[in-house]
Write an enzyme that holds these catalytic residues in place. Structure first.
Site, PDB file in Angstrom:
ATOM      1  N   CYS A  12      21.551 -40.914  99.086  1.00 39.36           N
ATOM      2  CA  CYS A  12      20.295 -40.064  98.738  1.00 39.36           C
ATOM      3  C   CYS A  12      20.317 -39.700  97.155  1.00 39.36           C
ATOM      4  O   CYS A  12      19.301 -39.650  96.633  1.00 39.36           O
ATOM      5  CB  CYS A  12      20.113 -38.740  99.363  1.00 39.36           C
ATOM      6  SG  CYS A  12      21.886 -37.665  99.420  1.00 39.36           S
TER       7      CYS A  12
ATOM      8  N   CYS B 154      11.743 -39.296  95.592  1.00 39.34           N
ATOM      9  CA  CYS B 154      11.749 -38.046  96.608  1.00 39.34           C
ATOM     10  C   CYS B 154      12.936 -37.678  96.713  1.00 39.34           C
ATOM     11  O   CYS B 154      13.000 -36.173  96.818  1.00 39.34           O
ATOM     12  CB  CYS B 154      11.262 -38.749  97.928  1.00 39.34           C
ATOM     13  SG  CYS B 154      10.873 -37.662  99.307  1.00 39.34           S
TER      14      CYS B 154
HETATM   15  S1  SF4 Z   1      15.864 -38.635 102.647  1.00 34.57           S
HETATM   16 FE1  SF4 Z   1      15.306 -38.752 100.558  1.00 34.57          FE
HETATM   17  S2  SF4 Z   1      13.368 -40.037 100.601  1.00 34.57           S
HETATM   18 FE2  SF4 Z   1      13.762 -39.466 102.686  1.00 34.57          FE
HETATM   19  S3  SF4 Z   1      12.334 -37.500 103.156  1.00 34.57           S
HETATM   20 FE3  SF4 Z   1      14.402 -37.197 102.562  1.00 34.57          FE
HETATM   21  S4  SF4 Z   1      14.248 -36.550 100.526  1.00 34.57           S
HETATM   22 FE4  SF4 Z   1      12.710 -37.736 100.836  1.00 34.57          FE
END
Ligand code: SF4
Length: 253
Positions: A237, A130
């Site tokens: 991240c 993600c």
């Molecule tokens: S922090 Fe990373 S895993 Fe969480 S919603 Fe944002 S992009 Fe997605």
């Protein structure tokens, strides 16, 4: 010119950016934060440097410093599609207050989302993937054409950040961490001295603010980064880990 000087040193590194970062660390070792920003924005990387900001808990300090040096410096905000509404409103307030003239939104590729995150729940199943789609890839595209970027990380935040250098190589780019040595107290004192607004979620117990699903409140005495990806081993991240962008390697992490 500075890069040529860096090349004049013994060729002990394969990546020229590493030698360049080394050279700049020596040059700016005793510079004040504002002097450093002025030099990298107006001379060393003139026209080729961007500041990346989450408009999170402490972001206003670095944004204020940069705006005082150059209001037109490109500022990149990664709009993952999972950002708190209050962060969007706070960003607009800060941009207006500081007179920032070149704020750019980096957003995930809709085609990647349609293929890999159809139910918008990828953050729960595969947070690294993600982040690769929603953060790493958009930033990689947004930084294309820039030789250097500025980040707001601090050593006191701990973890991998505890050893943060002032200047580092990031692939073939240079990454500058002007606040590396700043303490939490320094940030608070600066914000209060300049009467800068605090992100509204800080008063509600959020002290490191990212995407809504992956950010929680932090208890008194707890490290502020503990509020991110709580309950998992994930601590970053990916934008500071030098990971390849999603499109590049196809693996998503
Ligand atoms: S922090 Fe990373 S895993 Fe969480 S919603 Fe944002 S992009 Fe997605």
């Amino acid at each position: 010119m500075a890069l040529l000087e860096a090349f004049a040193r013994p060729l002990e590194f394969e990546n020229p950016a590493v030698a360049h970062a080394d050279f700049l660390n020596e040059r700016y070792a005793h510079s004040k934060t504002r002097e450093l920003l002025d030099d990298v924005i107006h001379r060393e990387f003139a026209g080729n440097i961007a500041l990346v900001s989450s408009f999170g808990a402490d972001s206003v300090v670095l944004l204020h410093l940069a705006a005082s040096v150059e209001p037109a410096v490109p500022v990149i905000f990664i709009d993952t599609g999972k950002i708190f509404g209050s962060t969007h409103r706070y960003r607009d307030e800060v941009v207006s207050l500081l007179g920032l003239k070149n704020v750019r939104m980096a957003r995930p590729d809709p085609a990647l989302l349609a293929t890999h995150d159809t139910d918008s729940g990828l953050w729960l199943r595969e947070p690294d993937k993600c982040c690769a789609i929603r953060k790493v890839s958009p930033l990689s595209r947004a930084l294309s054409g820039f030789d250097a970027w500025i980040s707001g990380r601090k050593r006191y935040q701990g973890g991998r950040r505890a050893e943060l250098p002032l200047i580092e190589a990031d692939g073939d780019r240079i990454k500058i961490n002007p606040l590396a040595e700043w303490t939490k107290e320094d940030l608070v004192a600066y914000r209060e001295r300049h009467d800068l607004p605090e992100h509204p979620l800080v008063a509600d117990g959020f002290r490191s603010i990212g995407c809504m699903p992956c950010t929680t409140r932090v208890a008194e005495g707890e490290d502020e980064r503990n509020g991110r990806w709580r309950g998992t081993e994930k601590v970053e991240c990916g934008i500071h880990l030098g990971l390849p962008s999603f499109e590049t390697d196809g693996s998503g992490i």
